[in-house]
Design a protein around this motif. Structure first.
Motif, mmCIF file in Angstrom:
data_model
loop_
_atom_site.group_PDB
_atom_site.id
_atom_site.type_symbol
_atom_site.label_atom_id
_atom_site.label_comp_id
_atom_site.label_asym_id
_atom_site.label_seq_id
_atom_site.Cartn_x
_atom_site.Cartn_y
_atom_site.Cartn_z
ATOM 1 N N GLU A 2 89.327 -2.458 15.710
ATOM 2 C CA GLU A 2 88.652 -1.617 16.698
ATOM 3 C C GLU A 2 88.735 -0.147 16.304
ATOM 4 O OE1 GLU A 2 88.657 -1.223 21.537
ATOM 5 O OE2 GLU A 2 90.593 -1.145 20.525
ATOM 6 N N LEU A 3 89.896 0.268 15.804
ATOM 7 C CA LEU A 3 90.059 1.652 15.371
ATOM 8 C C LEU A 3 89.147 1.977 14.188
ATOM 9 C CD1 LEU A 3 93.953 1.995 15.660
ATOM 10 C CD2 LEU A 3 92.242 3.217 17.024
ATOM 11 N N LEU A 4 88.979 1.029 13.271
ATOM 12 C CA LEU A 4 88.073 1.261 12.141
ATOM 13 C C LEU A 4 86.653 1.506 12.620
ATOM 14 C CD1 LEU A 4 89.108 -1.321 9.388
ATOM 15 C CD2 LEU A 4 89.895 1.026 9.697
ATOM 16 N N LEU A 5 86.243 0.763 13.637
ATOM 17 C CA LEU A 5 84.878 0.911 14.153
ATOM 18 C C LEU A 5 84.672 2.254 14.844
ATOM 19 C CD1 LEU A 5 84.135 -2.660 15.556
ATOM 20 C CD2 LEU A 5 83.348 -1.645 13.414
ATOM 21 N N GLY A 6 85.753 2.974 15.106
ATOM 22 C CA GLY A 6 85.644 4.297 15.702
ATOM 23 C C GLY A 6 85.412 5.398 14.694
ATOM 24 N N ALA A 7 85.353 5.055 13.395
ATOM 25 C CA ALA A 7 85.087 6.066 12.368
ATOM 26 C C ALA A 7 83.722 6.695 12.588
ATOM 27 C CB ALA A 7 85.154 5.429 10.981
ATOM 28 N N GLU A 8 83.592 7.948 12.225
ATOM 29 C CA GLU A 8 82.325 8.668 12.416
ATOM 30 C C GLU A 8 81.179 7.960 11.713
ATOM 31 O OE1 GLU A 8 80.315 12.996 11.316
ATOM 32 O OE2 GLU A 8 82.496 12.751 11.233
ATOM 33 N N VAL A 9 81.406 7.505 10.481
ATOM 34 C CA VAL A 9 80.327 6.837 9.750
ATOM 35 C C VAL A 9 79.959 5.507 10.405
ATOM 36 C CG1 VAL A 9 80.759 7.933 7.521
ATOM 37 C CG2 VAL A 9 82.038 5.867 8.148
ATOM 38 N N ALA A 10 80.942 4.830 10.997
ATOM 39 C CA ALA A 10 80.665 3.556 11.667
ATOM 40 C C ALA A 10 79.857 3.779 12.934
ATOM 41 C CB ALA A 10 81.967 2.832 11.979
ATOM 42 N N ARG A 11 80.179 4.837 13.664
ATOM 43 C CA ARG A 11 79.443 5.139 14.890
ATOM 44 C C ARG A 11 78.001 5.520 14.569
ATOM 45 N NH1 ARG A 11 84.099 8.256 15.958
ATOM 46 N NH2 ARG A 11 82.864 10.163 15.779
ATOM 47 N N ALA A 12 77.813 6.151 13.404
ATOM 48 C CA ALA A 12 76.480 6.630 13.041
ATOM 49 C C ALA A 12 75.586 5.519 12.493
ATOM 50 C CB ALA A 12 76.597 7.754 12.008
ATOM 51 N N GLY A 13 76.175 4.617 11.707
ATOM 52 C CA GLY A 13 75.311 3.617 11.072
ATOM 53 C C GLY A 13 75.983 2.308 10.749
ATOM 54 N N GLY A 14 77.058 1.977 11.425
ATOM 55 C CA GLY A 14 77.750 0.731 11.147
ATOM 56 C C GLY A 14 78.806 0.900 10.072
ATOM 57 N N LEU A 15 79.730 -0.032 10.029
ATOM 58 C CA LEU A 15 80.838 0.044 9.082
ATOM 59 C C LEU A 15 80.374 -0.454 7.720
ATOM 60 C CD1 LEU A 15 83.789 0.903 9.074
ATOM 61 C CD2 LEU A 15 84.406 -1.450 9.657
ATOM 62 N N LEU B 236 90.986 6.028 7.979
ATOM 63 C CA LEU B 236 92.076 5.239 7.421
ATOM 64 C C LEU B 236 93.012 4.840 8.558
ATOM 65 C CD1 LEU B 236 94.071 6.127 4.207
ATOM 66 C CD2 LEU B 236 95.264 5.372 6.251
ATOM 67 N N VAL B 237 93.375 3.562 8.617
ATOM 68 C CA VAL B 237 94.306 3.069 9.631
ATOM 69 C C VAL B 237 95.442 2.365 8.915
ATOM 70 C CG1 VAL B 237 94.612 1.559 11.628
ATOM 71 C CG2 VAL B 237 92.463 2.802 11.332
ATOM 72 N N ALA B 238 96.672 2.812 9.150
ATOM 73 C CA ALA B 238 97.810 2.241 8.436
ATOM 74 C C ALA B 238 99.090 2.453 9.233
ATOM 75 C CB ALA B 238 97.953 2.898 7.064
ATOM 76 N N PRO B 239 100.046 1.534 9.110
ATOM 77 C CA PRO B 239 101.370 1.768 9.680
ATOM 78 C C PRO B 239 102.162 2.674 8.747
ATOM 79 C CG PRO B 239 101.313 -0.373 8.622
ATOM 80 C CD PRO B 239 99.939 0.215 8.469
ATOM 81 N N MET B 240 102.857 3.655 9.303
ATOM 82 C CA MET B 240 103.653 4.564 8.493
ATOM 83 C C MET B 240 104.920 4.948 9.254
ATOM 84 S SD MET B 240 102.492 5.332 5.453
ATOM 85 C CE MET B 240 101.183 4.324 4.737
ATOM 86 N N ALA B 241 106.027 5.085 8.516
ATOM 87 C CA ALA B 241 107.282 5.557 9.091
ATOM 88 C C ALA B 241 107.420 7.027 8.731
ATOM 89 C CB ALA B 241 108.452 4.740 8.552
#
Length: 255
Positions: free
Chosen positions: A109-122, A214-219
């Motif tokens: 879901e977070l990936l789909l919130g990218a600006e490019v995804a909102r503009a024209g799909g992932l 970019l979506v990633a787990p980080m410490a």
């Protein structure tokens, strides 16, 4: 010495620039396949999993549709098949796990919130850490192309065997170290990592397209793992730290 990722596993090719594949009904597992179970029962369990995701706040219809289309039990050992649709992580061998459905859905879901995804799909997505291949299969319903990297040969082989019967033409499976990313496929509309380190590799940021996410787990700063979102804009990188998560450690090299 780091080795470059090997060539992608040869799934049926897609034409560059073509639209994402329309969601497909999940195929029945072949007789004797790992994680196989009666399709009617697993279909009901999968539907209930999607209902729980929606009840828990998942509002993205494309993500819910993708989660409902992919048979999670195909990606775990048959002994764990009855737990495949519970909201738990499960072992997949070599000290690795398949993420909870809620976590997979949240990150997609977070990936789909990218600006490019909102503009024209992932468009093109890079996944660091294929694991068993489940998340790559889910991403195949959301993105035009998925490049997925696995550094452990044993998991790569299992993921190849589990993905191939699904004939996901837009998934490119590669064996190699994920720390340098995969420059040949760049720039990426989105990058997603299934392992957490102390810092985001610079190569990932370099390979992210402007408007990408970019979506990633980080410490961060040696603290607990948190879900990190980085958006690449014309003015640089914008970072957001979200909820705590627990992923296996991010490592370099191949094994």
């Amino acid at each position: 010495m780091q080795r470059r990722p090997g060539p992608p596993a040869r799934f049926p090719a897609r034409l560059p620039g073509s639209d994402p594949p329309a969601p497909r009904p999940a195929a029945a597992a072949p007789a004797g396949a790992a994680g196989s179970a009666p399709s009617a029962l697993t279909g009901l369990m999968r539907a209930r999993m999607v209902q729980r995701l929606a009840a828990g706040g998942m509002a993205s219809a494309p993500v819910l549709q993708a989660m409902g289309a992919v048979e999670r039990h195909r990606f775990v050992d048959s002994a764990l098949g009855n737990q495949a649709y519970e909201d738990i992580s499960l072992p997949i061998g070599l000290g690795q796990t398949i993420s909870k459905p809620q976590v997979v859905a949240r990150m997609c879901e977070l990936l789909l919130g990218a600006e490019v995804a909102r503009a024209g799909g992932l468009g093109r997505v890079l996944e660091i850490g294929t694991g068993c291949g489940y998340q790559a299969a889910v991403l195949s319903f959301l993105a035009r192309e998925v490049y997925t990297l696995e550094r452990l040969r044993g998991l790569y082989d299992k993921a190849r065997d589990r993905l191939r019967p699904l004939r996901l033409a837009n998934v490119h499976l590669l064996f190699g170290d994920g720390m340098p990313g995969y420059a040949k496929g760049a720039p990426y509309a989105a990058i997603i990592a299934a392992a957490g380190g102390d810092a985001v590799p610079q190569a990932w940021c370099d390979q992210l397209a402007v408007g990408g996410r970019l979506v990633a787990p980080m410490a961060l700063s040696g603290g607990p793992q948190m879900l990190l979102v980085i958006d690449k804009t014309l003015h640089g990188l914008e970072q957001s730290v979200l909820e705590p998560v627990h992923f296996v450690p991010l490592k370099s090299g191949i094994a």
